[in-house]
Write a protein that holds these residues in place. Structure first.
Motif, short mmCIF file in Angstrom:
data_model
loop_
_atom_site.label_atom_id
_atom_site.label_comp_id
_atom_site.label_asym_id
_atom_site.label_seq_id
_atom_site.Cartn_x
_atom_site.Cartn_y
_atom_site.Cartn_z
N LEU A 152 0.87 -1.28 0.03
CA LEU A 152 -0.22 -0.03 -0.06
C LEU A 152 0.78 1.26 0.02
O LEU A 152 0.78 2.24 -0.73
N LEU A 153 1.97 1.17 0.69
CA LEU A 153 2.81 2.47 0.77
C LEU A 153 3.35 2.83 -0.60
O LEU A 153 3.43 3.65 -1.02
N ALA A 154 3.87 1.56 -1.09
CA ALA A 154 4.51 1.86 -2.46
C ALA A 154 3.28 2.21 -3.72
O ALA A 154 3.69 2.92 -4.39
N THR A 155 2.14 1.68 -3.41
CA THR A 155 1.08 2.31 -4.38
C THR A 155 0.77 3.86 -4.33
O THR A 155 0.52 4.43 -4.97
N PHE A 156 0.89 4.22 -2.91
CA PHE A 156 0.67 5.72 -2.63
C PHE A 156 1.73 6.15 -3.14
O PHE A 156 1.68 7.57 -3.65
N ALA A 157 3.09 5.98 -3.10
CA ALA A 157 4.38 6.61 -3.44
C ALA A 157 4.19 6.61 -5.11
O ALA A 157 4.51 7.82 -5.48
N ILE A 158 3.76 5.44 -5.54
CA ILE A 158 3.77 5.42 -7.29
C ILE A 158 2.74 6.35 -7.63
O ILE A 158 2.78 7.02 -8.73
N GLY A 159 1.60 6.60 -7.10
CA GLY A 159 0.57 7.31 -7.66
C GLY A 159 0.84 8.96 -7.46
O GLY A 159 0.70 9.66 -8.50
N ALA A 160 1.78 9.07 -6.38
CA ALA A 160 1.99 10.66 -6.31
C ALA A 160 3.11 10.85 -7.41
O ALA A 160 2.99 11.91 -8.13
N LEU A 161 3.87 9.85 -7.52
CA LEU A 161 5.07 9.96 -8.52
C LEU A 161 4.34 10.26 -10.12
O LEU A 161 4.81 11.04 -10.94
N LYS A 162 3.52 9.15 -10.33
CA LYS A 162 3.01 9.22 -11.47
C LYS A 162 2.33 10.26 -11.88
O LYS A 162 2.34 11.03 -13.08
N GLU A 163 1.49 10.90 -11.02
CA GLU A 163 0.82 11.99 -11.38
C GLU A 163 1.39 13.11 -11.59
O GLU A 163 1.24 14.15 -12.43
N ALA A 164 2.61 13.35 -10.63
CA ALA A 164 3.47 14.43 -10.87
C ALA A 164 3.79 14.54 -12.12
O ALA A 164 4.23 15.66 -12.79
N VAL A 165 4.70 13.33 -12.60
CA VAL A 165 5.23 13.18 -13.88
C VAL A 165 4.49 13.51 -15.06
O VAL A 165 4.82 14.28 -15.93
N LEU A 166 3.24 12.94 -14.89
CA LEU A 166 2.26 13.22 -16.01
C LEU A 166 1.87 14.65 -16.02
O LEU A 166 1.75 15.08 -17.21
N ARG A 167 1.74 15.24 -15.03
CA ARG A 167 1.22 16.73 -15.16
C ARG A 167 2.52 17.56 -15.89
O ARG A 167 2.22 18.49 -16.38
N SER A 168 3.53 17.12 -15.48
CA SER A 168 5.04 17.98 -15.75
C SER A 168 5.27 17.66 -17.43
O SER A 168 6.06 18.37 -17.83
N THR A 169 4.61 16.44 -17.76
CA THR A 169 5.02 16.10 -19.18
C THR A 169 3.82 16.29 -19.85
O THR A 169 3.73 15.61 -21.06
N SER A 170 2.86 17.00 -19.54
CA SER A 170 1.43 17.07 -20.37
C SER A 170 1.76 17.80 -21.62
O SER A 170 0.58 17.46 -22.45
N ASP A 171 2.66 18.68 -21.96
CA ASP A 171 2.86 19.00 -23.14
C ASP A 171 3.87 18.39 -23.79
O ASP A 171 4.65 17.57 -23.34
N GLU A 172 4.40 18.62 -24.94
CA GLU A 172 5.61 18.10 -25.53
C GLU A 172 6.74 18.50 -25.18
O GLU A 172 7.77 17.86 -25.45
N SER A 173 7.02 19.40 -24.23
CA SER A 173 8.28 20.03 -23.87
C SER A 173 8.73 18.85 -22.90
O SER A 173 8.10 18.15 -22.12
N ALA A 174 10.15 18.70 -22.75
CA ALA A 174 10.88 17.96 -21.93
C ALA A 174 10.70 18.56 -20.37
O ALA A 174 10.62 19.58 -20.26
N LEU A 175 10.96 17.47 -19.60
CA LEU A 175 11.12 17.86 -17.96
C LEU A 175 12.38 18.39 -17.80
O LEU A 175 13.44 17.61 -17.70
N GLY A 176 12.69 19.61 -17.91
CA GLY A 176 13.94 20.35 -17.80
C GLY A 176 14.49 20.19 -16.26
O GLY A 176 13.85 19.74 -15.34
#
Length: 199
Positions: A152-176
């Protein structure tokens, strides 16, 4: 050039072409004919290396997970814990940011796609979850992760990372670099205040 080198080159060319076609067309609309054409090989050659479209997509996904796994260091309790956790978050983000389009395809919403695509993505999630759950279990043994269900702890951490990365890469620009460091700092703070005990 040896036969083995030529075979490796063809396989690599097919993987690069598949990545491009899958990202541009989406898994459902991607065609093996186009992958082979872009790789500069005959369609029959494709089948010497991959059974079907799912197999090449699964290899792309496995490659992404393997790069994440290779980037993560096992935490050493005798060294700076915050620095090591920060490194692991930074390394994971760096792997995902290398190819924002593939990351969005693999981590983003996938409803309505065929079961082969969904199965490959689910296998990736299960594998990443197992990697992180093992790391958290090690952390509990070291006393730097609070007691609790590591899955469960891993699920929480992955969920946070996944959503943060998806938001940060939502356009075509690279994550600087600046965006990556901001993500590392915020995720580290979130995790430490949530269930890490690094102090």
């Amino acid at each position: 050039m040896t036969t083995r080198t030529r075979e490796r080159d063809k396989r690599s060319a097919l993987l690069r072409a598949a990545r491009d076609v899958l990202v541009e067309e989406g898994y459902h609309h991607a065609k093996i004919d186009e992958i082979a054409q872009r790789a500069g090989v005959a369609k029959g050659t494709y089948y010497l290396y991959f059974k079907d479209k799912r197999a090449i997509f699964a290899e792309l996904v496995d490659g992404l997970v393997s790069r994440i796994e290779a980037a993560i260091v096992r935490v050493d309790e005798r060294a700076d814990l915050r620095a090591q956790v920060g490194h692991n978050i930074r390394a994971t983000i760096a792997v995902l940011a290398e190819d924002p389009a593939l990351t969005r395809m693999v981590l983003g919403p996938s409803s309505g796609l065929d079961t082969a695509f969904t199965d490959a993505v689910v296998r990736m999630h299960v594998r990443v979850l197992a990697i992180l759950a093992r790391a958290l279990s090690d952390g509990q043994t070291l006393g730097v992760v609070a007691p609790g269900d590591t899955d469960l702890l891993a699920t929480f951490a992955i969920g946070a990372l996944k959503e943060a990365v998806l938001r940060s890469t939502s356009d075509e620009s690279a994550l600087g670099p600046a965006q990556r460091e901001r993500l590392v700092a915020e995720l580290s703070r979130f995790l430490e205040q949530g269930f890490l005990r690094l102090g």
